[in-house]
Motif scaffolding. Sequence first.
Motif, PDB file in Angstrom:
ATOM      1  N   THR A 706       0.837  -1.201   0.000  1.00 51.91           N
ATOM      2  CA  THR A 706       0.000   0.000   0.000  1.00 51.91           C
ATOM      3  C   THR A 706       0.878   1.260   0.000  1.00 51.91           C
ATOM      4  N   LEU A 707       1.986   1.169   0.730  1.00 49.17           N
ATOM      5  CA  LEU A 707       2.865   2.347   0.802  1.00 49.17           C
ATOM      6  C   LEU A 707       3.436   2.682  -0.574  1.00 49.17           C
ATOM      7  N   LYS A 710       0.849   4.104  -2.880  1.00 48.73           N
ATOM      8  CA  LYS A 710       0.575   5.528  -2.643  1.00 48.73           C
ATOM      9  C   LYS A 710       1.724   6.391  -3.166  1.00 48.73           C
ATOM     10  N   GLY A 719      -5.225   7.202   3.640  1.00 51.12           N
ATOM     11  CA  GLY A 719      -5.287   5.867   4.239  1.00 51.12           C
ATOM     12  C   GLY A 719      -6.015   4.889   3.333  1.00 51.12           C
ATOM     13  N   ILE A 720      -5.364   3.754   3.033  1.00 50.40           N
ATOM     14  CA  ILE A 720      -6.026   2.729   2.195  1.00 50.40           C
ATOM     15  C   ILE A 720      -6.003   1.424   2.976  1.00 50.40           C
ATOM     16  N   SER A 721      -7.154   1.080   3.512  1.00 45.99           N
ATOM     17  CA  SER A 721      -7.167  -0.133   4.326  1.00 45.99           C
ATOM     18  C   SER A 721      -7.567  -1.352   3.515  1.00 45.99           C
ATOM     19  N   ASP A 757       9.529  -1.011  -1.461  1.00 42.74           N
ATOM     20  CA  ASP A 757       9.783  -1.595  -0.139  1.00 42.74           C
ATOM     21  C   ASP A 757       9.820  -3.126  -0.206  1.00 42.74           C
ATOM     22  N   GLU A 758      10.125  -3.687   0.948  1.00 40.82           N
ATOM     23  CA  GLU A 758      10.358  -5.132   1.023  1.00 40.82           C
ATOM     24  C   GLU A 758       9.127  -5.935   0.587  1.00 40.82           C
ATOM     25  N   GLU A 759       7.939  -5.426   0.976  1.00 38.12           N
ATOM     26  CA  GLU A 759       6.712  -6.158   0.668  1.00 38.12           C
ATOM     27  C   GLU A 759       6.512  -6.234  -0.844  1.00 38.12           C
ATOM     28  N   GLU A 762       9.073  -8.557  -2.359  1.00 38.48           N
ATOM     29  CA  GLU A 762       8.710  -9.964  -2.129  1.00 38.48           C
ATOM     30  C   GLU A 762       7.652 -10.416  -3.129  1.00 38.48           C
TER      31      GLU A 762
END
Lengths: 782, 327
Positions: A706-707, A710, A719-721, A757-759, A762
Motif C-alpha cells: 500500500t505504501l 501511494k 489511508g487505504i485499508s 519496499d520489502e513487501e 517480495e
Amino acid sequence: MRFSEFRIKNFRSIIDSGWNTLSADNITALIGQNESGKTSVLEALHCFFQGTISEDVLRSDLSMPEISCSFTPEDDLQFGFTENSGLPPGVLDLIAKTGKFVLVRKWSPDLSSRVYLSGEGVASIFDSIKNEEKDLSLGTIAGAEKIIRQFLEKTREAQKLEEDIISLKKETEAINSSLVILGKQLKRARDSANREITRHKIEASEKDISQKTDKLKDTESRLSGVKISIAESSFLREKAENCIDLCNSLNKAITDLESESEELKSIEESLPFLREGREKKAGEAKLYEARKKYIEQSHNYEILKEKAGICVRVLKKLIDNAEPAQAEEEAETEYRHYEAMLSHEEAGDLFFKHIPPFEFFEDFSSLLPNRIDLEDIFENNSRIEGYKAVRNFLIVAGLDPAFFRQSNNRILKQKIENLNNEVTVDFQEYWRQNLGKTNKIRIHFELEHYDITHPEKMGRPYLEFWIKDQHERLYPKQRSRGVRWFLSFYLELKAFARENHNRRRVLLIDEPGLSLHARAQEDVLKVFEDIKGKIQIIYTTHSPHLVDTSRLYRLLAVQRSNDNNEHSETIIFDASHLHSATSDTLSPVCTLLGGGPIRQEILNRKKNVIVEDVSTYYYFSGFSKILELPSEYSFIPANGPAGVTTLVNLLMGWGFNFTVILFDNNENSDIIAELQSYLHSFEKNDQRSKLLFAGKIQGAEDIFSTLDFKKHIIKKRVGISGTNTGYIVNQNISRPLLAASFAQAAASGQVTVEDIDEETRENLNRLFSSLREKITTLDETL
Amino acid sequence: MFILSPANYLPNGLFATKDDNLSVTTENKMPFRSNTCNLEAPHNKTSPLLFNNLLIFCTFRFSINKMVDPLYIRNREISESLRYAGMIQKALLPSEALMERMLGEYFTLYMPKEVVSGDFFWASSKNRHTVIVAADCTGHGVPGALMSMLGISCLNDVVQSDCTGKPDRILNRLREKVMECLNQTGNFDEAKDGMDLSMCILDHEKSELQYSGANSPLYLIRNGRLKEIKPDKMPVGINAVDEMPFSNHLIKIRKNDRIYMFSDGFADQFGGPRGKKFKYGPFKSLLMDIHLKNMKDQHDILKGTIESWMGNNEQIDDILVMGFVIT
C-alpha cells in the motif's frame, strides 16, 4: 461415456503417438499435410472399435499395433453394469478416483486382438490377482512334490528298518545256536584252560545277544514310529499325487486345445480352396470332426481347470494343517469366488460393450450412388460404391429384404412412393434447420430390374436414386458433391440414431466435404456444432474453412517427425503444443489468422506472456525494467479478461508457446473456467498448465504494498485499508493512465528496485520466479 | 430559600458521587472517599477551620438541594456515563484468563489517569502466533479512550485479515486503517491523532519473537542484561513526513527471557522529592532489580514505586506496563 484420450502404437507410420486429448466440446480436428498420418489416426481409432486390421497397417518391423482409448463416465450411474459383474475389488474405486478408464486393444501376430481394461493402477490389480493365483499353484505343487518325496523317504526308511530287524533276528538266532554248542563244549571240557576259554566265549556271546536284543527293540520301535508317520501322511500324499496328476492333465489339455485350435484354423482356411464335390464334402466332414473334437477338448479343459483349481486350494489348506472337511469346503468357495472374478480381458470386454460406438464416415462408400444392385446390399458387399449410403437409406426408410419380396407390384410401388415422401420430409426439415436452405430437395428411389441392355444382370433388381428439386430430377452424381455429401451425412446420422436409439457415438470423418465450396464447408462446421451433443466428431482436414479460429483448442496437429522424410514417424501435437508443429502443418490456421510478418516482430517462439489488459501490460513492463529482467519475455495485453481466450487462440494458431497470467477476481474465474473446460493445459494444479495464477490478488496494483502504491502510483497521502485495486475502483481513477505513468517512470529510472519496499519486492520476486519456473517447465515439456 | 451555586462555592475536587457520598480530592487530585458522616481530614494544605466550614456547608447543601441542582444532576450524569464507559473499555481489554493462556506468567500494570484511558493492551492468538500489543493513544481521558476504541477495532480487523505474520506489515496496514478512519491526508488543519505502540509476535514453535514499534520500545532482559529494541520514530497515524514502512526485528528467544512493553506514562510521571520525571534510566534499573521476581510481585513493586514517586503529584498520563516471561 465420453471418449477423452487416445494413444496409438505401431500403426502404419505411427510408432507411439503418446496420449492425445480430444476436445472437451466433442469436436476434434486433425490438421496436417498430405501423408502426415491424419487418416491413419482415424483408421487406428476405427480399428480399435472394429478389432480387425489388415496386414497393410503393420509396420516394417512387424511390431503389433496397440491402441489405447480413455473414456470418461458422465455420471456415476454409468457404472451400473459393473454391479455383480465380478470386477476385482478396488478397480472401480481407482476408476472413480482418476475419473476415467482406459481400454487397450492389442493385436497378436495372427491379427486377432483382445481388449484389456487398463488405466492408472488398474492393470496392477489384475496382475496381482494373476500372480497370486500363479504363486498359489506353483507353491502348492512344490509343496506336493515335497510331501511325496518325504513319503518315499519314509517308506524307504521303513523297508530298511524291516531288513535290519530280520538281520538282527538272524544274528541273534545264530549266536543262540553257537551258545548251545559252547554250553556243550563247556561241559565236555577237561582242562581248566579250555573251560576258561569257553566260558569267556559264552560270556561274550551272551553280551552280544543282549546288545543285539536291545538294538532289535530300538529298531522295532523306530519302525513302528515310521509306520505311524507313513500312515498319517498317506492321505496327504494321496492328495498331493492327485493334485500333481490334475495339474499335469490340465497342462496337457491346454496343449491339446492349442493344437486342436491350430488344426481347426488350418482346416477352416483350407476349405474355400477345396474343389466342389467330394473334396469339399470331405473337407467339411473333417471340419465337423475337428470342431467336435475342439468342443470336447474345451469341455475337458474346463472340467480339469476346475478340478485342479479346487485341488490346489485344498492341498494348500491341508499343508497349513486345516481339517480335511473344512479345507474342501473353503477351497471350493475360494475357487468359485476366483472364477467369478473377471480377468483383465473379460473386464475389457465388459467395459468395451458400454463405450460409444465408433463409425467411420468416408466419401467413397458413404456418398449416395445413382444405382445399386439389391443383391449387393443384402449380401453386405461393402466394396461396392455407395454401399454404406444405401444401407443407411434402407435403415432410415425401415426397409428389409422382405419388403422387396412383395409380389404385388402396384402395392410395392405405392409403398415406395410413401417412403420417398417420408424420407424427403425428414431430410427437408434437417436441410432447413441446420443449413437454412430454402431450396426444397426431394429424395426419390425406385425399384427397377435390369433389362436387355445389361444382359449379364438381366432381370435382377436394383435400386435407382434421384434427387429432385423444384426444377429438375437428377441422379445423385449429377448433383453437386455438396448436396450429395450432406444427404449422405444426413443418412448416416439418421441410420445410426435408428439403430442405436440416440446413444452417444464417435463419428470419424476423413476430409469432410473435400470438394465443397468454402461456404458449404462452413456449413459442415455448423452441422458439427448442431450434433456435437450426442456425437463426438473427429475429422481430418486441410481446409481453413473447416477450422474454427475461435476454438483452436479443438486441433490436433499431425506431422512427420522429419519434415523432409515422408517415411519418418508420425507425431501428434495437441492444442497446447501447436507451437511445436511446423508452419506447413499449421497452414490452415495461419491462413485464417493472417498477420504473418507482424507476429514475427511482436512475438517470440517461447516466452510470450498474455496479460489480461493494457494496464497490467504497463505494470509488467515497468516491473521488468525495475527487476532488470532479460528482454526475452514478451508481454502481450489482451483487451480485457474476455479477450484472453481470443489471444490464446491466436497464439495457438500461430504456433507460439505462451503463458497466461491471471489474477483472482470474479471476471477472471469465468475465463479460467472457460479455458479449463477446453484444454487440460489450463488446469490450475497441472504442472504443464499454461496458466499462472497470480495468487490471491485482484489486480496488478495489488502487487505493490500500500505504501508503494501511494508513493509510486497514486502519489497521494491517504489511508487505504482495503486493496489497491479496490481503492482505484472506489475512487473511479483511470487505471491505464496510472499504469502508463508508472511504466514511464520505471523506464526512465525514476523508480528503481531501491525505491520499492520489502513487501513489494517480495511480491514481485514471488510472481516473476513463478513465471520463470513456469516458462522453464513448459520449455522442458516440449 | 437562597441557594448558592456550587460553581461559586464548591472548591476544586469536591463533587457528589453516584451513591450520594461526598468525595473530596486533594490538590494533586488523589481521591479519598468517605460517607457523609465519616469525612476524614484531607492531607493537603486546607486548614482545619476551612475544612469544618466546608463540611457544614456541604452537608447543608446536599441535604437540601442535591436533588434539584441542575449542575449537580448534569455532573452526576457525566460521571455515571464515564464510569460506564470505563467499564466498557475494560471489558474490551483481554481477560486475565485469556492473557494467562496466551502468555503464561505475565503482569499488566494498567493505571488510567482518569476513569477511561488512552492506553490499552491487546492480545490475540492466530495459528501458532501470539500477537501482543501495548498501545498509547494520543491524549488521555475521553479523547484517548475514543482513540483506543478505534485502535482496538482496527487491530482486530488488521490482525484477523493478516496472513503474513509480520508485525511491521500489520503496523503498516494499521496505520492505513487509522488514517482512513480519521481522514488523514497530511493536510495542515486536520487531526494528527494516532497511537504509539509496540507489537510483538511470539512464535513458540520456532522460539522467535518479532517486534515492531511505533515510538514505543521493547525491553528484553536476558541473563541479567537489559536489551532495548528501538522503535521506528513514527506513530500509527499521520506523521509530518511521508509514511515509511515499519521495521521488523526478529529475536531468537530463550527460556526465562523477560519481555516488557509499556507506554510512556510510567517514565514521564512527575514526582519524587524534586517533582521531576521518573525517566527511562531509573525505569530500566527498576526492571533490572525486579525482573527475577514473580510477575505478581513485579506488578506490585512497579505500582508501589510509581505511587510512591507520584506522592501528592497529579498523575499526568495513563500508565501501562506489561511484562511476561518466556517459558
